[in-house]
Design an enzyme around this catalytic site. Sequence first.
Site, PDB file in Angstrom:
ATOM      1  N   ASP A   1       0.832  -1.211   0.000  1.00  0.00           N
ATOM      2  CA  ASP A   1       0.000   0.000   0.000  1.00  0.00           C
ATOM      3  C   ASP A   1       0.863   1.257   0.000  1.00  0.00           C
ATOM      4  OD1 ASP A   1      -2.339   1.427  -0.028  1.00  0.00           O
ATOM      5  OD2 ASP A   1      -2.821   1.110   2.080  1.00  0.00           O
TER       6      ASP A   1
ATOM      7  N   GLY B   1       0.107   5.492  -4.406  1.00  0.00           N
ATOM      8  CA  GLY B   1      -0.481   6.776  -4.798  1.00  0.00           C
ATOM      9  C   GLY B   1       0.096   7.919  -3.986  1.00  0.00           C
TER      10      GLY B   1
ATOM     11  N   SER C   1      -7.597  -5.459  -5.357  1.00  0.00           N
ATOM     12  CA  SER C   1      -8.732  -6.001  -4.598  1.00  0.00           C
ATOM     13  C   SER C   1     -10.017  -5.838  -5.403  1.00  0.00           C
ATOM     14  CB  SER C   1      -8.861  -5.270  -3.259  1.00  0.00           C
ATOM     15  OG  SER C   1      -9.397  -3.970  -3.454  1.00  0.00           O
TER      16      SER C   1
ATOM     17  N   GLU D   1     -12.457  -4.393  -4.413  1.00  0.00           N
ATOM     18  CA  GLU D   1     -12.909  -3.016  -4.137  1.00  0.00           C
ATOM     19  C   GLU D   1     -12.166  -1.987  -5.000  1.00  0.00           C
ATOM     20  OE1 GLU D   1     -12.190  -5.265  -1.681  1.00  0.00           O
ATOM     21  OE2 GLU D   1     -14.222  -5.580  -0.913  1.00  0.00           O
ATOM     22  N   ASN D   2     -10.993  -2.359  -5.507  1.00  0.00           N
ATOM     23  CA  ASN D   2     -10.204  -1.402  -6.301  1.00  0.00           C
ATOM     24  C   ASN D   2     -10.856  -1.052  -7.638  1.00  0.00           C
ATOM     25  OD1 ASN D   2      -7.045  -2.749  -5.109  1.00  0.00           O
ATOM     26  ND2 ASN D   2      -8.098  -0.915  -4.406  1.00  0.00           N
TER      27      ASN D   2
HETATM   28  C1  IPE Z   1      -5.452  -2.732  -0.303  1.00  0.00           C
HETATM   29  O1  IPE Z   1      -5.079  -1.418  -0.477  1.00  0.00           O
HETATM   30  C2  IPE Z   1      -5.498  -3.457  -1.632  1.00  0.00           C
HETATM   31  C3  IPE Z   1      -4.211  -3.663  -2.279  1.00  0.00           C
HETATM   32  C4  IPE Z   1      -3.037  -3.401  -1.754  1.00  0.00           C
HETATM   33  C5  IPE Z   1      -4.282  -4.239  -3.589  1.00  0.00           C
HETATM   34  P1  IPE Z   1      -6.179  -0.261  -0.625  1.00  0.00           P
HETATM   35  O2  IPE Z   1      -5.427   1.013  -0.712  1.00  0.00           O
HETATM   36  O3  IPE Z   1      -7.099  -0.585  -1.753  1.00  0.00           O
HETATM   37  O4  IPE Z   1      -6.982  -0.405   0.738  1.00  0.00           O
HETATM   38  P2  IPE Z   1      -7.834   0.673   1.554  1.00  0.00           P
HETATM   39  O5  IPE Z   1      -8.789   1.300   0.585  1.00  0.00           O
HETATM   40  O6  IPE Z   1      -6.849   1.674   2.089  1.00  0.00           O
HETATM   41  O7  IPE Z   1      -8.488  -0.113   2.640  1.00  0.00           O
HETATM   42  C1  IPE Z   2      -1.468   0.204  -3.424  1.00  0.00           C
HETATM   43  O1  IPE Z   2      -1.251   1.581  -3.441  1.00  0.00           O
HETATM   44  C2  IPE Z   2      -1.706  -0.387  -4.793  1.00  0.00           C
HETATM   45  C3  IPE Z   2      -3.090  -0.790  -5.059  1.00  0.00           C
HETATM   46  C4  IPE Z   2      -4.068  -0.750  -4.217  1.00  0.00           C
HETATM   47  C5  IPE Z   2      -3.381  -1.256  -6.401  1.00  0.00           C
HETATM   48  P1  IPE Z   2      -2.464   2.618  -3.463  1.00  0.00           P
HETATM   49  O2  IPE Z   2      -2.817   2.874  -4.887  1.00  0.00           O
HETATM   50  O3  IPE Z   2      -3.568   2.150  -2.616  1.00  0.00           O
HETATM   51  O4  IPE Z   2      -1.765   3.904  -2.855  1.00  0.00           O
HETATM   52  P2  IPE Z   2      -2.412   4.912  -1.787  1.00  0.00           P
HETATM   53  O5  IPE Z   2      -2.903   4.096  -0.657  1.00  0.00           O
HETATM   54  O6  IPE Z   2      -3.502   5.642  -2.494  1.00  0.00           O
HETATM   55  O7  IPE Z   2      -1.263   5.799  -1.404  1.00  0.00           O
HETATM   56 MG    MG Z   3      -4.040   2.400  -0.647  1.00  0.00          MG
END
Ligand code: IPE
Ligand code: IPE
Ligand code: MG
Length: 248
Positions: free
Chosen positions: A26, A29, A71, A73-74
């Site tokens: 995580d 972004g 996920s 949810e993504n």
């Molecule tokens: C969890 O990260 C899913 C992955 C790492 C693929 P997210 O960034 O999607 O989770 P939340 O939204 O913070 O719970």
């Molecule tokens: C994890 O990083 C990668 C995926 C969930 C695909 P994020 O994209 O969730 O990065 P943040 O949490 O927004 O910083």
């Molecule tokens: Mg994240």
Amino acid sequence: MIQNDNHISSATTFTNLPRHVAVIMDGNGRWAKGQGEERLYGHRHGVDAVREVVRTAAEVGIEYLTIYAFSTENWGRPAAEVDGIMSLIANAILSELDTLTGAGIRMRFIGDTGSLPEKLRHSIRIAEAVEIPADKLRMTLNVALNYSARWEITEAVKQIGGSIQQGRLQPGEITPELISEHLATRGMPDPELLIRTSGEQRLSNFLLWQLSYTELYFTDTLWPEFGRDGLLAALHEYERRERRFGRL
Ligand code: IPE
Ligand code: IPE
Ligand code: MG
């Protein structure tokens, strides 16, 4: 001999090593934002971090590494980001395949992969067709793609329900072991260690059944910066944990 902390944290021999490590990668972004870049820039650097962590895990002797790549949810993210992630993963699978296979690392995919874009399904088919002889197999890399634990458990319940309906199973024969055998991680030990980067302390629908007694390790490091040192630090922290499983 006097060792400072640097020596200790970068040592690659362990007296107590998990067989299976699960990782919620995580912070891509937020890392990109910190660099003044778009989110996809963070995901691209996230792939570099995966490469380094996979190599290190195999080197120290981890048998199973399960990484949360996307996920269920993504899908709720903007289409351009979702498309970018799908394409990055599809390309990374193909470009890393030979190196991984040469290093004795096989890829497996857990999640609802049937509903992923065709290009990604194509990469998955190619990667899963690779066979590594038992004497060359060093590590299994499980990539959780379009995965969620509630989806996985729901699928298991559907299968078990089907077996009962067909008269092949009695409800009284359902055991925790039988449920484990119906999950995507069937045949693998439960993870002894879960790592989540980026400072968030939640499971986000990852491996809910398998993590029942797992040691949890949270770090503020954002995923693109986790790398080799991040993994070694987590493994050294695990080494110091005392697991009791409800006993004394
Ligand atoms: C969890 O990260 C899913 C992955 C790492 C693929 P997210 O960034 O999607 O989770 P939340 O939204 O913070 O719970
Ligand atoms: C994890 O990083 C990668 C995926 C969930 C695909 P994020 O994209 O969730 O990065 P943040 O949490 O927004 O910083
Ligand atoms: Mg994240």
